[in-house]
Design a protein around this motif. Structure first.
Motif, PDB file in Angstrom:
ATOM      1  N   ALA A   1      -2.459 -13.742  -0.287  1.00  0.00           N
ATOM      2  CA  ALA A   1      -3.716 -13.230   0.267  1.00  0.00           C
ATOM      3  C   ALA A   1      -4.419 -12.339  -0.750  1.00  0.00           C
ATOM      4  CB  ALA A   1      -3.439 -12.471   1.562  1.00  0.00           C
ATOM      5  N   ARG A   2      -3.647 -11.534  -1.485  1.00  0.00           N
ATOM      6  CA  ARG A   2      -4.240 -10.679  -2.523  1.00  0.00           C
ATOM      7  C   ARG A   2      -4.851 -11.528  -3.633  1.00  0.00           C
ATOM      8  NH1 ARG A   2       0.108  -7.133  -4.783  1.00  0.00           N
ATOM      9  NH2 ARG A   2       0.400  -8.659  -6.429  1.00  0.00           N
TER      10      ARG A   2
ATOM     11  N   GLU B   1     -12.968  -9.056   1.165  1.00  0.00           N
ATOM     12  CA  GLU B   1     -12.505  -7.971   2.036  1.00  0.00           C
ATOM     13  C   GLU B   1     -11.546  -8.495   3.098  1.00  0.00           C
ATOM     14  OE1 GLU B   1     -14.340  -4.200   4.545  1.00  0.00           O
ATOM     15  OE2 GLU B   1     -15.651  -5.523   3.374  1.00  0.00           O
ATOM     16  N   SER B   2     -11.862  -9.649   3.661  1.00  0.00           N
ATOM     17  CA  SER B   2     -10.992 -10.234   4.677  1.00  0.00           C
ATOM     18  C   SER B   2      -9.607 -10.535   4.107  1.00  0.00           C
ATOM     19  CB  SER B   2     -11.634 -11.514   5.217  1.00  0.00           C
ATOM     20  OG  SER B   2     -10.741 -12.191   6.079  1.00  0.00           O
ATOM     21  N   ARG B   3      -9.572 -11.066   2.901  1.00  0.00           N
ATOM     22  CA  ARG B   3      -8.285 -11.402   2.282  1.00  0.00           C
ATOM     23  C   ARG B   3      -7.491 -10.145   1.922  1.00  0.00           C
ATOM     24  NH1 ARG B   3      -6.891 -16.452   3.702  1.00  0.00           N
ATOM     25  NH2 ARG B   3      -8.328 -18.045   2.899  1.00  0.00           N
TER      26      ARG B   3
ATOM     27  N   GLU C   1      -6.007  -8.933   5.096  1.00  0.00           N
ATOM     28  CA  GLU C   1      -4.893  -9.812   5.468  1.00  0.00           C
ATOM     29  C   GLU C   1      -3.646  -9.475   4.648  1.00  0.00           C
ATOM     30  OE1 GLU C   1      -3.456 -14.439   4.941  1.00  0.00           O
ATOM     31  OE2 GLU C   1      -5.584 -13.956   4.634  1.00  0.00           O
ATOM     32  N   SER C   2      -3.850  -9.238   3.369  1.00  0.00           N
ATOM     33  CA  SER C   2      -2.721  -8.912   2.505  1.00  0.00           C
ATOM     34  C   SER C   2      -2.032  -7.629   2.958  1.00  0.00           C
ATOM     35  CB  SER C   2      -3.201  -8.767   1.055  1.00  0.00           C
ATOM     36  OG  SER C   2      -2.125  -8.438   0.210  1.00  0.00           O
ATOM     37  N   LEU C   3      -2.816  -6.595   3.267  1.00  0.00           N
ATOM     38  CA  LEU C   3      -2.216  -5.327   3.712  1.00  0.00           C
ATOM     39  C   LEU C   3      -1.476  -5.500   5.034  1.00  0.00           C
ATOM     40  CD1 LEU C   3      -5.046  -2.811   2.763  1.00  0.00           C
ATOM     41  CD2 LEU C   3      -2.820  -3.096   1.653  1.00  0.00           C
TER      42      LEU C   3
END
Length: 649
Positions: free
Chosen positions: A489-490, A504-506, A509-511
């Motif tokens: 995702a990052r 920003e969405s990705r 998601e990563s966090l």
């Protein structure tokens, strides 16, 4: 004289394993009591140099000189006392050896008994089998005993003795079983300390000549050699070609699981490998535990791999398996590294370096240096990373260790990223991760993809990572690493930097995935990259929040180099990350110390400072130690804080 008798008994006890770590204190004390000696005799012996170790074993410096200085009949008398004192099945081999050494003339009848005594440490078994070979009248039996003695010497971590015994075997033409066992021992020895391509050929020969289960051991060894070489087809062939195996056999599950995992049937492979891990519950054999640990790593269960590594380490110590100690520490170090426990990884790798050197295992030593290079890329200067990477590469080039070389290059690239040199990091990682003849190791290269994406994006060349991300996506879907979904995702966030909503969405998601998977260091990297992106898209307030969190996370997991870079990024948002530093402390430094402190605070290594100031690296090191002492600090990160805070006032 009573103390001298105890010393002689201790020296004689060493004869069952001359290179061993010490002798059984209980055995020596029982023999001394049989000779009519009391506790005062042990006290006198200790005053004369006998030492009791923390493990309860006795150690005697200069024992060989003392033993040879005594007349033969007194030596034989000491052995006869020890033979009587050796009780229980665990000391059966020692008792037989002392009977043999206590006799005026060798007893050929003891040879078969010595060869049959199984329950003893590897070093002692080596001595027993070597004596059995001397007593054997049949050349075939003699060769068989010598090969078995060599194998126990190998397992005890004594490569020189192993080679000596193999050299004594002589011509065994027509005796395939003995030839096969000798090839197996030579191959396993070379697998740890020699060109792994040669080791593989020796092990494949052994697999053809030996019956089961030795043939299976040889095939698994050949597979391990193929893995070290980075030869995926050779690995598949070695693990896929199998003899007969019992139903519910761990070795069969291991072969099925590994072959499927490196292909397109990862789900099938993971199920089989998990069975291997589950069946290791009551296991005490170090080699079997190490195989289960490798299965856990490939199945993505890093915590299980670490537990199995700890169990293998304990079992190797208990069984005098010196050859397995470095491997157990390698598994532990790599497992801790994968789980983000970098301090533990360093501790195990440093111990692994010591044990690999002691056991003469240069190939394992190279892997330990690779782990140390990766750990150093978090909290050491680039010179330290380069030193460990060079130690790895030195052996890897000579012995064909593609896996170790890939880890070393990855470590150098991470060090480049930590210092802000994204272009160099991308140049290192491109050949390892991308297609082509210089591709990195098939089992490692996907782990480096997130670093490649970060490096190419920060270097302004994101197109260089698109193909790798596609391959990484497939790898993540196979479930090889619990941290990988968050990293993917990052990667997608970084590659979507031109589309703010998607990026920003990705990142979010990563966090979210990091919260479920753990891994403080990778989570901190995501926070730092997200904050950096927000700052560049003119959201300084939100960027500050994320960068502060990243800074704390980096410091908590000991990633001081990355913390310094994040602190610099935080300052760029208009906030000083450390408001507690008092002003004016740099006034305590000499002009030369101040020049060095300013260069180090900017991220220069000692060598780079030396080049800029036209002095030697040793001079820089000397001045930097004095700077640390004068300012009362212990790290470059603290120095960067003071320089930044003081010079902004």
């Amino acid at each position: 004289m009573s103390g001298r008798t105890v010393l002689l008994l201790a020296a004689a006890a060493y004869e069952t394993d001359p290179e061993g770590p010490g002798v059984d204190a209980g055995l020596v004390l029982r023999a001394a009591a049989a000779a009519g000696l009391g506790a005062d005799a042990l006290d006198a012996a200790e005053r004369a140099g006998l030492r009791r170790g923390p493990d309860g074993r006795l150690r005697l410096p200069g024992r060989r000189r003392l033993y040879e200085a005594v007349e033969p009949e007194r030596r034989r008398a000491a052995h006869r006392l020890l033979a009587v004192a050796a009780t229980g099945e665990r000391q059966r081999s020692a008792g037989l050896l002392h009977r043999l050494l206590g006799a005026a003339y060798p007893d050929p009848g003891l040879g078969a008994e010595l060869a049959a005594a199984q329950d003893a440490p590897h070093g002692e078994r080596c001595t027993a089998l070597a004596h059995a070979a001397r007593l054997a009248e049949d050349p075939a039996a003699r060769a068989e005993h010598l090969v078995a003695a060599a194998d126990h010497a190998r397992l005890a971590g004594r490569p020189h003795r192993t080679r000596e015994l193999l050299d004594l075997v002589g011509d065994v033409a027509g005796r395939d079983a003995v030839r096969g066992r000798a090839a197996l021992v030579r191959g396993l020895l070379a697998l740890r300390d020699g060109p792994v391509a040669d080791a593989r050929e020796s092990l494949l020969l052994a697999a053809r000549l030996c019956a089961e289960p030795a043939a299976l051991e040889a095939r698994l060894g050949a597979a391990e050699a193929s893995w070290a070489l980075g030869d995926v087809e050779g690995y598949r062939e070695a693990v896929g070609h199998g003899g007969r195996a019992r139903p519910a056999d761990s070795a069969l599950d291991y072969r099925i699981g590994m072959a499927a995992s490196i292909g397109e049937r990862a789900g099938v492979g993971r199920v089989a490998l998990r069975r291997v891990v589950a069946r290791s519950a009551g296991e005490r054999e170090p080699g079997v535990l190490l195989r289960a640990g490798a299965a856990a790593l490939v199945a993505g269960d890093v915590d299980a791999a670490c537990r199995l590594g700890s169990r293998a380490l304990a079992a190797a110590r208990d069984r005098d398996a010196g050859a397995e100690l470095p491997r157990a520490l390698e598994l532990l170090a790599y497992g801790e590294l994968r789980s983000g426990r970098h301090v533990r990884a360093r501790a195990h790798a440093e111990e692994g370096v010591r044990t690999a050197l002691a056991a003469g295992q240069r190939n394992v030593l190279a892997h330990q240096h690779a782990v140390l290079a990766l750990v150093a890329s978090l909290d050491r200067d680039v010179d330290t990373v380069a030193r460990h990477a060079a130690a790895t590469q030195h052996v890897a080039d000579r012995h064909g260790l593609v896996q170790a070389a890939t880890l070393a290059q990855w470590a150098l690239a991470r060090a480049d990223l930590a210092r802000g040199d994204a272009a160099r990091a991308a140049a290192r990682l491109g050949p390892l991760v991308g297609p082509g003849p210089r591709q990195g190791h098939f089992g490692i290269r996907m782990l480096a993809v997130p670093c490649l994406v970060e490096a190419t994006v920060l270097a302004g060349k994101p197109g260089g990572a698109q193909v790798a991300v596609g391959e990484f996506t497939v790898w993540v879907e196979r479930g090889h690493d619990p941290l990988a979904p968050a990293q993917l995702a990052r990667c997608r966030a970084l590659l979507a930097a031109g589309d703010p909503a998607t990026a920003e969405s990705r990142f979010e998601e990563s966090l979210t995935r990091h919260e479920r998977a753990g891994g403080d260091f990778e989570r901190a990297r995501t926070l730092a990259l997200y904050g950096k992106w927000l700052r560049r898209t003119r959201h300084p307030a939100r960027a500050r929040t994320l960068l502060r969190d990243a800074l704390v996370a980096f410091e908590r997991c000991g990633a001081t180099v990355w913390a310094a870079q994040t602190a610099s990024e935080l300052r760029a948002t208009g906030e000083s990350p450390f408001d507690s530093e008092p002003p004016g402390r740099l006034a305590e430094l000499t002009p030369q110390q101040l020049r060095i402190a300013r260069r180090v605070a900017k991220g220069d290594t000692n060598r780079e400072v030396a080049r800029r100031l036209s002095v030697s690296p040793r001079t820089v090191d000397h001045h930097l130690r004095n700077v640390f002492d004068r300012l009362g600090i212990r790290s470059r990160v603290e120095l960067a804080r003071i320089v930044d805070r003081t010079e902004r006032i």
